[in-house]
Design an enzyme around this catalytic site. Sequence first.
Site, mmCIF file in Angstrom:
data_model
loop_
_atom_site.group_PDB
_atom_site.id
_atom_site.type_symbol
_atom_site.label_atom_id
_atom_site.label_comp_id
_atom_site.label_asym_id
_atom_site.label_seq_id
_atom_site.Cartn_x
_atom_site.Cartn_y
_atom_site.Cartn_z
ATOM 1 N N ASP A 73 -70.585 63.930 -5.743
ATOM 2 C CA ASP A 73 -71.529 63.017 -5.281
ATOM 3 C C ASP A 73 -71.788 62.721 -3.920
ATOM 4 O O ASP A 73 -70.972 62.318 -3.448
ATOM 5 C CB ASP A 73 -71.045 61.640 -6.111
ATOM 6 C CG ASP A 73 -70.922 61.985 -7.588
ATOM 7 O OD1 ASP A 73 -71.461 62.926 -8.305
ATOM 8 O OD2 ASP A 73 -70.440 60.905 -8.421
ATOM 9 N N GLY A 133 -69.352 63.591 -11.526
ATOM 10 C CA GLY A 133 -69.452 64.354 -12.773
ATOM 11 C C GLY A 133 -68.700 63.876 -14.037
ATOM 12 O O GLY A 133 -67.827 63.228 -13.912
ATOM 13 N N LYS A 134 -69.635 63.896 -15.034
ATOM 14 C CA LYS A 134 -69.207 62.901 -16.138
ATOM 15 C C LYS A 134 -67.954 63.332 -16.627
ATOM 16 O O LYS A 134 -66.888 62.665 -17.225
ATOM 17 C CB LYS A 134 -70.154 62.930 -17.250
ATOM 18 C CG LYS A 134 -71.482 62.144 -16.659
ATOM 19 C CD LYS A 134 -72.758 61.544 -17.731
ATOM 20 C CE LYS A 134 -73.691 61.345 -17.219
ATOM 21 N NZ LYS A 134 -73.969 60.652 -16.107
ATOM 22 N N GLY A 135 -67.586 64.682 -16.821
ATOM 23 C CA GLY A 135 -66.379 65.222 -17.224
ATOM 24 C C GLY A 135 -65.368 64.765 -16.554
ATOM 25 O O GLY A 135 -64.257 64.205 -17.024
ATOM 26 N N GLU A 140 -73.421 67.401 -19.603
ATOM 27 C CA GLU A 140 -73.959 67.917 -18.306
ATOM 28 C C GLU A 140 -73.789 69.387 -18.217
ATOM 29 O O GLU A 140 -73.730 70.043 -17.272
ATOM 30 C CB GLU A 140 -73.513 67.178 -17.252
ATOM 31 C CG GLU A 140 -73.875 65.762 -16.885
ATOM 32 C CD GLU A 140 -73.229 64.884 -15.924
ATOM 33 O OE1 GLU A 140 -74.086 64.210 -15.268
ATOM 34 O OE2 GLU A 140 -72.232 65.242 -15.494
ATOM 35 N N GLY A 200 -70.965 44.451 -21.988
ATOM 36 C CA GLY A 200 -69.706 45.147 -22.850
ATOM 37 C C GLY A 200 -70.134 46.351 -23.458
ATOM 38 O O GLY A 200 -70.688 47.329 -23.153
ATOM 39 N N GLY A 260 -69.781 54.385 -17.509
ATOM 40 C CA GLY A 260 -69.611 54.787 -18.692
ATOM 41 C C GLY A 260 -68.618 55.810 -18.998
ATOM 42 O O GLY A 260 -68.072 56.009 -19.881
ATOM 43 N N ASP A 261 -68.620 56.779 -17.864
ATOM 44 C CA ASP A 261 -67.244 57.635 -18.032
ATOM 45 C C ASP A 261 -65.966 57.013 -17.894
ATOM 46 O O ASP A 261 -65.129 57.688 -18.687
ATOM 47 C CB ASP A 261 -67.472 58.724 -16.584
ATOM 48 C CG ASP A 261 -68.908 58.953 -16.213
ATOM 49 O OD1 ASP A 261 -69.534 59.185 -17.184
ATOM 50 O OD2 ASP A 261 -69.244 59.301 -15.256
ATOM 51 N N GLY A 295 -68.472 54.340 -5.447
ATOM 52 C CA GLY A 295 -67.988 55.513 -5.964
ATOM 53 C C GLY A 295 -67.947 55.596 -7.398
ATOM 54 O O GLY A 295 -67.335 54.279 -7.919
HETATM 55 O O1 RIB Z 1 -71.647 59.076 -14.688
HETATM 56 C C1 RIB Z 1 -71.825 59.419 -13.264
HETATM 57 C C2 RIB Z 1 -71.902 60.624 -12.604
HETATM 58 O O2 RIB Z 1 -73.208 61.063 -13.172
HETATM 59 C C3 RIB Z 1 -71.879 60.970 -11.389
HETATM 60 O O3 RIB Z 1 -70.718 60.778 -10.823
HETATM 61 C C4 RIB Z 1 -72.762 62.170 -11.135
HETATM 62 O O4 RIB Z 1 -72.029 63.195 -10.877
HETATM 63 C C5 RIB Z 1 -73.430 62.429 -12.511
HETATM 64 O O5 RIB Z 1 -72.799 63.377 -12.951
#
Ligand code: RIB
Length: 304
Positions: A12, A39-41, A141, A226, A253-254, A289
């Site tokens: 990012d 990255g979401k994963g 993604e 929430g 969300g991740d 971040g």
């Molecule tokens: O959900 C946040 C993420 O979305 C970020 O870290 C970015 O890399 C995108 O994938």
Amino acid sequence: MQVIVVGAVNVDLVVGGLARLPAPGETVVGDGLRTFGGGKGANAAVAAARAGASVTLVAGVGADTHGQGALAELRSDGVDCSGVAVLAGEPTGVALILVDGQGENLIALGPGANGVLATEHVASALGSRLERAGCVVVSTEIPGVVALTAVAAAVASDVPCILNPAPVIPEVVAALAAGRLAGVILTPNATELGQLAPEGESTGERAAALARRSGAPVVVTLGGEGCLLAWPDGSAEALAAHPVAVVDTTGAGDTFTGVLAARLAAGADLRAAAATAVAAASLSVTAAGARTGMPSSVALAPYL
Ligand code: RIB
């Protein structure tokens, strides 16, 4: 029990401190560039690992310095990266992120290695690991066919599966319509929910419609409000977020999805797992971040 996460790894590149997010064609000046793991994963994997789960990530990175750095960072958080393919000739995924003074963001993605992740790699990486898995998390993604292969493998092995439809991709919409997501827990945000279940006039109505269609609980993440749990029988429950000073909502969300998976794998029921995940997501937005603010298991202990 282990958590297996199938999804994207990004680096990012973030400019924060913007007075507002720019409109098309507009230039807005912010703080200097900062680089974070993303990255979401990968984010969900780190959230689950910090919450105490034993986590394996199945993903792809490029054979470049971004990829090496991403793997080193993930390993330092205790994530098993033996399922991450290093793909020669592909750049590691990159996200360009803008963050305003309220912590809201805009994200543009260059998928790189995430976009060429192969079905064969994911199927073989899941392989016997599914025997030890307490939960599989999949996000989108990566190529849709790959994401759905991972979901199908988890379902076929009777492993609880969470699909974070972020972003909503045509393959997920088609799978939903064909009844191929039966029993899969979906975790859309309000925008994604609207794309998956456009009928209904409220979030509650749309969540109920989606839960009926998927035949499994839907957990809608609602940012500062929430989350909403909706069950296929039409019942629903809202869980409030915790009041915090918001710095950066990237990755909230991740965090939610990763901690939900960690708690389900540890044996918690869905409501209890969602309550802990809401607390984790609230804490996660207090630092810049995607991963900086993700809580440790010690910080989460009061919310179990
Ligand atoms: O959900 C946040 C993420 O979305 C970020 O870290 C970015 O890399 C995108 O994938």
